[in-house]
Write an enzyme that holds these catalytic residues in place. Sequence first.
Site, PDB file in Angstrom:
ATOM      1  N   GLY A  11     -83.353  23.536 -66.109  1.00 16.74           N
ATOM      2  CA  GLY A  11     -83.023  24.090 -64.839  1.00 16.74           C
ATOM      3  C   GLY A  11     -82.582  22.812 -63.737  1.00 16.74           C
ATOM      4  N   HIS A  56     -79.228   9.095 -56.895  1.00 20.63           N
ATOM      5  CA  HIS A  56     -79.398   8.859 -58.022  1.00 20.63           C
ATOM      6  C   HIS A  56     -79.229   7.410 -58.617  1.00 20.63           C
ATOM      7  CE1 HIS A  56     -79.917  12.392 -60.541  1.00 20.63           C
ATOM      8  NE2 HIS A  56     -79.273  13.162 -59.578  1.00 20.63           N
TER       9      HIS A  56
END
Length: 190
Positions: A11, A56
Amino acid sequence: MAAHHHLIVGGQRSGKSRQAERLALAWQRARPGRGVTVVATALAADAEMASRIQRHRAERAAGFDTVEAPLHLAAALAAAARPDRLLLVDCLTLWLTNWLMPMHGAPDLDGWAAEQQRLIDTLAGLASPVLFVSNEVGWGIVPMGREVRDYVDELGRLNQRVASACGQLTLMVAGQAWSRPVQADDGGRP
């Protein structure tokens, strides 16, 4: 099935990307001369997404190369593949979004079907091991809108196809990895 490919699903905020990067770094450090290329599929459609992409990049291990492939993932993998290079695809979820929910224009469903098949075909003979990151979105309630239901169904089918081309599958739950080898394809339809 290619035993050296690995699919990591979970998830949102389950730790998928972090786990993939840990595995990639361990692979890289296991033998001198190895490298890692992150194959990024995200598009910076707005300021929030641009910020996520930047975060990221900043959190990645030093020395990881990055290639952007928002649509043509199979070609990007083929171009970057070498036996001494691990490819980390982050992520299949956004790759699918780029095809089915483009920022401009209508979805190219025929193009999507062809590109998905190119990916599966490319994996069989790829010189590099590949770590895939993807969301598992089918565990919640059934979405109200047809487009969202279609997307959830398509991501489920994509995850199944990619998993059947991998030797290892990891489910991320609350930052914890649950891994197992992928069972041989029984010929069933994903």
